[in-house]
Design an enzyme around this catalytic site. Structure first.
Site, short mmCIF file in Angstrom:
data_model
loop_
_atom_site.label_atom_id
_atom_site.label_comp_id
_atom_site.label_asym_id
_atom_site.label_seq_id
_atom_site.Cartn_x
_atom_site.Cartn_y
_atom_site.Cartn_z
N GLY A 1 8.87 -28.10 20.40
CA GLY A 1 8.93 -26.65 20.59
C GLY A 1 7.95 -26.20 21.65
CE1 TYR B 1 3.75 -15.68 22.79
CE2 TYR B 1 5.61 -15.92 21.29
CZ TYR B 1 4.96 -15.23 22.30
OH TYR B 1 5.53 -14.11 22.82
CB VAL C 1 14.00 -31.35 17.26
CG1 VAL C 1 13.38 -32.21 16.15
CG2 VAL C 1 13.14 -31.35 18.51
CD GLU D 1 7.01 -4.49 18.63
OE1 GLU D 1 7.44 -5.62 18.93
OE2 GLU D 1 5.88 -4.08 18.94
CG ASP E 1 6.98 -17.80 13.28
OD1 ASP E 1 5.79 -17.56 13.54
OD2 ASP E 1 7.88 -16.94 13.36
CB ALA F 1 2.78 -14.36 19.20
#
Ligand SMILES: Cc1cc2nc3c(=O)[nH]c(=O)nc-3n(C[C@H](O)[C@H](O)[C@H](O)COP(=O)(O)OP(=O)(O)OC[C@H]3O[C@@H](n4cnc5c(N)ncnc54)[C@H](O)[C@@H]3O)c2cc1C
Length: 406
Positions: free
Chosen positions: A8, A11, A78, A166, A301, A318
């Protein structure tokens, strides 16, 4: 030479690589695996979904920050990690073996098994999904010119967490553009948030949460709380309202755009790999490794970290993903160098700021509350800081948010 595989390039994963490249130059072989050739700022996905920013503004090529002498990028999906054999299974490449694996595959949309949610609503967890939302909205607006169906002008957001709020703010900013496409006035574009909770924005104190909710109301965003969504049918949300009893007819709200932001869970690869988890999050050890597998780090996460004396893990953000990545790079560096490992991981939150469109925000940082325009500047500074940490000056100058004067 020790082999480190990082899964991954979000972040958590990309920050781990950036730090390992600094700390262990020439001492480890790093393989970074991601299904995309770009890193994306997931905290800005709502801007792409609304069409306020193009995807190119929230992404940069992963290779921009890789040292090719130390790190190889493998573009693949993956499938699973076999922790006993210490190999990573990929869709199109041969399995990769590792000494240390950093599992940072991020989040997916969580439907909580609600009927029709997967089939009839639009998730927003990566760039492709965000672009799909934007394209969908554009199509509805253009269709309205022909159909005059008011549902083409309605946008429903299921879930008023941080992400839903948001997104609502970003959609409100985009109203004039949508209205032009549909040939209507901006006030005819209806935005409606539906959520099960009684009190929204629980991560903020009551005063700040009320401020945020009032901002949304001023933007003529309709908010329905205490609405337990039971089913999503094509273009319809069905929910049980506060005070309704079992068997009462469900409330129906229609819209030709239904966006799903009720929550996320960690990558499904966690379960595929046989790791014990709750909603895709593994309860980490003090060194941020998986229980019983000290060579496998769970970061971002896919991880759950408990605050000291806390009852619930820290929320996934993040900010904590970057902080965990810093720690993991230090821990791996110490093990490779054969020196003492750092003390147990400790997280110190720098605060939380939510944006409601481009020029409004609210939140708290360093014990102070921020509202309105100053909060919006702070939010952009926070995002620029994260961009700088991952991509350095090059990405900061190319993709940073410097639109501070309005
Ligand atoms: C709209 C929105 C706003 C947000 N705002 C904030 C905010 O203001 N502040 C904050 O701190 N947090 C915010 N968050 C939360 C934050 O974005 C996440 O907590 C953060 O992205 C988690 O980082 P990560 O590295 O664990 O995963 P991600 O950033 O999701 O990265 C995961 C990476 O793994 C790759 N990947 C996934 N599965 C596979 C696979 N099977 N094979 C290969 N590659 C794969 C993906 O391509 C991606 O590059 C927001 C989230 C959203 C959606």
């Amino acid at each position: 030479m020790k082999k480190v595989i990082v899964l991954g390039a979000g972040y958590a994963g990309l920050k781990t690589v950036v730090e390992l490249q600094k700390k262990l130059r020439g001492q480890v072989e790093i393989t970074l695996v991601d299904e995309n050739p770009y890193h994306y700022e997931a905290t800005d996905l709502h801007e792409v979904a609304s069409g306020n920013l193009p995807a190119s503004k929230i992404t940069f090529p992963i290779t921009d920050v890789l040292n090719p002498e130390m790190t190889t990028l493998v573009l693949d999906h993956v499938e699973k990690v076999d922790q006993d054999k210490k190999i990573v299974e990929l869709r199109d490449h041969k399995p990769l073996s590792y000494d240390y694996c950093v599992f940072a595959l991020g989040f997916v949309s969580e439907t909580f098994g609600i009927k029709g949610a997967e089939e009839n609503s639009l998730p927003m967890t990566n760039v492709k999904e965000s672009e799909a939302i934007h394209n969908h909205i554009i199509t509805q607006m253009k269709d309205y010119q022909e159909t005059k169906n008011p549902n083409d002008l309605k946008l429903i957001i299921c879930g008023a967490g941080f992400t839903g709020i948001e997104l609502a703010g970003a959609l409100a900013d985009a109203r004039p553009r949508y209205a032009k496409l549909a040939g209507v006035t901006p006030d005819q574009i209806k935005i409606h948030i539906i959520d099960a909770s009684k009190r929204l924005l629980p991560m903020f104190n009551e005063k700040l949460a009320d401020y945020g909710i009032n901002l949304l109301k001023k933007l003529e965003i309709e908010i329905t709380t205490e609405a337990r969504i039971q089913e999503i049918q094509p273009d319809t949300v069905l929910y049980q309202g506060a005070g309704d009893s079992e068997g009462d007819p469900l409330h129906k709200v229609e819209a030709n755009t239904i966006i799903w932001t009720t929550g996320v869970s960690g990558s499904p690869v966690v379960a595929e790999s046989g790791l014990q988890a709750r909603r895709g999050r593994v309860m980490d050890t003090e060194h941020l490794t998986a229980p019983d597998h000290d060579d496998m780090y769970m970061v971002g996460d896919v991880a759950a970290v408990m605050p000291p004396n806390g009852k619930r893990p820290y929320p996934t953000t993040a900010q904590i993903a970057l902080s965990m990545a810093n720690y993991v790079a230090k821990d791996i560096a110490a093990r490779v160098k054969g020196i003492a490992r750092p003390a147990a991981y400790v997280y110190k939150s720098l605060g939380t700021v939510a944006s409601v469109g481009n020029t409004r925000a609210f939140g708290e940082a360093s014990g102070h509350s921020f509202k309105g325009y100053p909060a919006s500047v702070l939010k952009k500074m926070i995002m620029n800081k994260s961009l700088m940490e991952l991509g350095g000056f090059k990405e900061l100058f190319a993709k940073g948010r410097f639109d501070l004067y309005h």
